[in-house]
Design a protein around this motif. Structure first.
Motif, PDB file in Angstrom:
ATOM      1  N   ALA A   1      16.997   5.648 -15.478  1.00 11.17           N
ATOM      2  CA  ALA A   1      16.856   4.443 -14.658  1.00 11.17           C
ATOM      3  C   ALA A   1      15.600   3.660 -14.981  1.00 11.17           C
ATOM      4  O   ALA A   1      15.277   2.682 -14.294  1.00 11.17           O
ATOM      5  CB  ALA A   1      16.856   4.830 -13.172  1.00 11.17           C
ATOM      6  N   GLY A   2      14.881   4.061 -16.009  1.00 14.63           N
ATOM      7  CA  GLY A   2      13.669   3.340 -16.392  1.00 14.63           C
ATOM      8  C   GLY A   2      12.483   3.650 -15.514  1.00 14.63           C
ATOM      9  O   GLY A   2      11.570   2.814 -15.379  1.00 14.63           O
ATOM     10  N   THR A   3      12.447   4.842 -14.890  1.00 17.52           N
ATOM     11  CA  THR A   3      11.299   5.228 -14.057  1.00 17.52           C
ATOM     12  C   THR A   3      10.021   5.139 -14.876  1.00 17.52           C
ATOM     13  O   THR A   3       9.977   5.603 -16.016  1.00 17.52           O
ATOM     14  CB  THR A   3      11.486   6.666 -13.536  1.00 17.52           C
ATOM     15  N   PRO A   4       8.950   4.557 -14.348  1.00 19.04           N
ATOM     16  CA  PRO A   4       7.725   4.382 -15.131  1.00 19.04           C
ATOM     17  C   PRO A   4       7.132   5.694 -15.641  1.00 19.04           C
ATOM     18  O   PRO A   4       7.215   6.747 -14.994  1.00 19.04           O
ATOM     19  CB  PRO A   4       6.773   3.689 -14.144  1.00 19.04           C
ATOM     20  N   VAL A   5       6.551   5.600 -16.826  1.00 17.32           N
ATOM     21  CA  VAL A   5       5.850   6.712 -17.470  1.00 17.32           C
ATOM     22  C   VAL A   5       4.358   6.451 -17.359  1.00 17.32           C
ATOM     23  O   VAL A   5       3.895   5.316 -17.574  1.00 17.32           O
ATOM     24  CB  VAL A   5       6.243   6.830 -18.956  1.00 17.32           C
TER      25      VAL A   5
ATOM     26  N   ARG B   1       5.568   9.068  -9.593  1.00 19.22           N
ATOM     27  CA  ARG B   1       6.225   9.550  -8.376  1.00 19.22           C
ATOM     28  C   ARG B   1       6.093   8.513  -7.243  1.00 19.22           C
ATOM     29  O   ARG B   1       5.248   7.629  -7.286  1.00 19.22           O
ATOM     30  CB  ARG B   1       5.586  10.869  -7.921  1.00 19.22           C
ATOM     31  N   GLY B   2       6.900   8.688  -6.220  1.00 17.76           N
ATOM     32  CA  GLY B   2       6.781   7.855  -5.029  1.00 17.76           C
ATOM     33  C   GLY B   2       7.678   6.649  -5.004  1.00 17.76           C
ATOM     34  O   GLY B   2       7.684   5.897  -4.021  1.00 17.76           O
ATOM     35  N   GLY B   3       8.411   6.372  -6.055  1.00 17.39           N
ATOM     36  CA  GLY B   3       9.335   5.251  -6.042  1.00 17.39           C
ATOM     37  C   GLY B   3       8.728   3.921  -6.428  1.00 17.39           C
ATOM     38  O   GLY B   3       9.436   2.914  -6.519  1.00 17.39           O
ATOM     39  N   GLU B   4       7.418   3.832  -6.640  1.00 16.97           N
ATOM     40  CA  GLU B   4       6.770   2.580  -7.061  1.00 16.97           C
ATOM     41  C   GLU B   4       7.202   2.250  -8.488  1.00 16.97           C
ATOM     42  O   GLU B   4       7.224   3.132  -9.365  1.00 16.97           O
ATOM     43  CB  GLU B   4       5.264   2.739  -6.990  1.00 16.97           C
ATOM     44  N   THR B   5       7.513   0.992  -8.757  1.00 14.72           N
ATOM     45  CA  THR B   5       7.948   0.570 -10.091  1.00 14.72           C
ATOM     46  C   THR B   5       7.054  -0.485 -10.715  1.00 14.72           C
ATOM     47  O   THR B   5       7.200  -0.784 -11.901  1.00 14.72           O
ATOM     48  CB  THR B   5       9.383   0.019 -10.032  1.00 14.72           C
ATOM     49  N   ASP B   6       6.140  -1.062  -9.923  1.00 16.76           N
ATOM     50  CA  ASP B   6       5.244  -2.073 -10.490  1.00 16.76           C
ATOM     51  C   ASP B   6       4.202  -1.382 -11.354  1.00 16.76           C
ATOM     52  O   ASP B   6       3.367  -0.608 -10.863  1.00 16.76           O
ATOM     53  CB  ASP B   6       4.573  -2.857  -9.368  1.00 16.76           C
ATOM     54  N   VAL B   7       4.217  -1.686 -12.662  1.00 16.59           N
ATOM     55  CA  VAL B   7       3.366  -0.954 -13.598  1.00 16.59           C
ATOM     56  C   VAL B   7       1.883  -1.234 -13.362  1.00 16.59           C
ATOM     57  O   VAL B   7       1.028  -0.352 -13.556  1.00 16.59           O
ATOM     58  CB  VAL B   7       3.764  -1.266 -15.060  1.00 16.59           C
ATOM     59  N   ARG B   8       1.524  -2.475 -12.939  1.00 20.92           N
ATOM     60  CA  ARG B   8       0.110  -2.782 -12.696  1.00 20.92           C
ATOM     61  C   ARG B   8      -0.410  -2.003 -11.492  1.00 20.92           C
ATOM     62  O   ARG B   8      -1.497  -1.394 -11.568  1.00 20.92           O
ATOM     63  CB  ARG B   8      -0.084  -4.280 -12.476  1.00 20.92           C
ATOM     64  N   SER B   9       0.338  -2.005 -10.421  1.00 18.97           N
ATOM     65  CA  SER B   9      -0.097  -1.261  -9.232  1.00 18.97           C
ATOM     66  C   SER B   9      -0.236   0.228  -9.528  1.00 18.97           C
ATOM     67  O   SER B   9      -1.198   0.889  -9.090  1.00 18.97           O
ATOM     68  CB  SER B   9       0.904  -1.480  -8.093  1.00 18.97           C
ATOM     69  N   LEU B  10       0.712   0.744 -10.297  1.00 16.49           N
ATOM     70  CA  LEU B  10       0.657   2.167 -10.631  1.00 16.49           C
ATOM     71  C   LEU B  10      -0.571   2.484 -11.486  1.00 16.49           C
ATOM     72  O   LEU B  10      -1.249   3.500 -11.268  1.00 16.49           O
ATOM     73  CB  LEU B  10       1.935   2.575 -11.378  1.00 16.49           C
ATOM     74  N   ALA B  11      -0.895   1.641 -12.453  1.00 11.13           N
ATOM     75  CA  ALA B  11      -2.037   1.888 -13.335  1.00 11.13           C
ATOM     76  C   ALA B  11      -3.352   1.818 -12.553  1.00 11.13           C
ATOM     77  O   ALA B  11      -4.257   2.653 -12.765  1.00 11.13           O
ATOM     78  CB  ALA B  11      -2.043   0.891 -14.488  1.00 11.13           C
TER      79      ALA B  11
END
Length: 324
Positions: free
Chosen positions: A277-281, A196-206
């Protein structure tokens, strides 16, 4: 004195208007019209399939009988006497069917030719499959339709019908009383959810999600209960870029120490979805420490088994490999 019927011509009850030759022991194939002047047959064929004549012998018949006029009357009399005997037998059977209270026995139910026949009831084994029910669910695969991925279900794990946060979940089948009390816990849990939140960078999200993953598993549950006595410390075990379901993702893994119990391991795995749209999982892991049959390497095995929806062949692929 002999009572055997002597050879002679006698009315043929099977062919009215004819007489058949009786050779003294059996009927022959020779027949004639009544009153015809024929000599006795010279040979006796094989016996016919019925008994000796029951009418009066030739020397006992009167003048009318000799002319053949009384044969039909006598045959009719014999037939009527047979009907009377049959009727008496039926009446006796009905009387014998009464019980000791003189009540007629209930008749045996028979199917009426006009009665409609009930259609057989379909059983589960013979019923046709419902074409709208879709294919049978595979118990060894968790399907997350929303995020477009599937996860393997290890042996001894289950897919619960519902969870508190409605995330697609697999977990160990056996539960136990949480070390902090007031609830029950599972030794291993894996969930999938949409970032959620629109973030797409996988490292930052993890790196951000690992804190939430640890808190949800070992700090306090959704009801605010500290089921493991809270987290007292943690240690980073792994941070790594890798390929998941054919997409480049990122993994962070911690070991946490708790106020009660042996603590455990948590992991946040993030990668772009292969749908929309490829939203991160986000895939979260939580394993209790020191549990037989629950090695830390199982996290890696499950990670390698993640596939895009509808693709059973895609492997970990192009990113960094995962070792046990």
């Amino acid at each position: 004195m002999s009572y055997a019927t002597p050879p002679g011509w006698y009315p043929d009850t099977g062919a009215p208007g004819f007489e058949r030759w009786w050779d003294g022991t059996a009927w022959t194939v020779h027949t004639r019209r009544p009153g015809a002047a024929h000599a006795a047959p010279e040979q006796s064929p094989a016996p016919a399939a019925f008994g000796p004549p029951s009418l009066p012998l030739p020397h006992q018949r009167g003048p009318r009988d000799e002319a053949g006029g009384g044969s039909r009357t006598k045959v009719l009399a014999i037939t009527l006497s047979g009907v009377l005997v049959l009727g008496a037998a039926v009446a006796g059977a009905v009387l014998l069917g009464r019980d000791d209270g003189d009540t007629p026995a209930a008749p045996t139910a028979t199917a009426s030719p006009q009665a409609p026949v009930a259609a057989p009831t379909a059983t589960a084994s013979s019923a046709e499959p419902d074409p709208d029910s879709g294919p049978a669910e595979d118990p060894t695969v968790l399907v997350d339709q929303l995020n477009g991925v599937t996860l393997p279900v290890p042996e001894g794990w289950e897919k619960p019908g519902s969870t508190s946060d409605d995330a697609a979940t697999i977990r160990t089948e056996q539960s136990y009383d949480c070390p902090g009390g007031a609830a029950f816990c599972y030794h291993g849990t894996v969930t999938t959810r949409t970032a959620r939140g629109g973030e797409t960078d996988v490292r930052s999200l993890a790196e951000a999600d690992i804190v939430t993953a640890a808190d949800k598993a070992y700090e306090e549950d959704s009801l605010g209960r500290r089921t493991h006595g809270g987290i007292t410390s943690h240690k980073v075990l792994k941070t790594q870029e890798l390929s998941v379901a054919g997409r480049t993702g990122y993994l962070v893994r911690w070991q946490v120490t708790t106020g009660k119990g042996p603590g455990g391991y948590v992991q946040s795995l993030v990668f772009p979805s292969s749908v929309g749209a490829g939203t991160p999982v986000i895939v979260r892991f939580a394993f209790d420490a020191g549990v037989p049959g629950l090695p830390l390497s199982l996290m890696d095995t499950i990670t390698r088994g993640i596939r895009p929806l509808g693709d059973s062949a895609t492997s970990g692929g192009v990113g960094a490999s995962i070792g046990p």
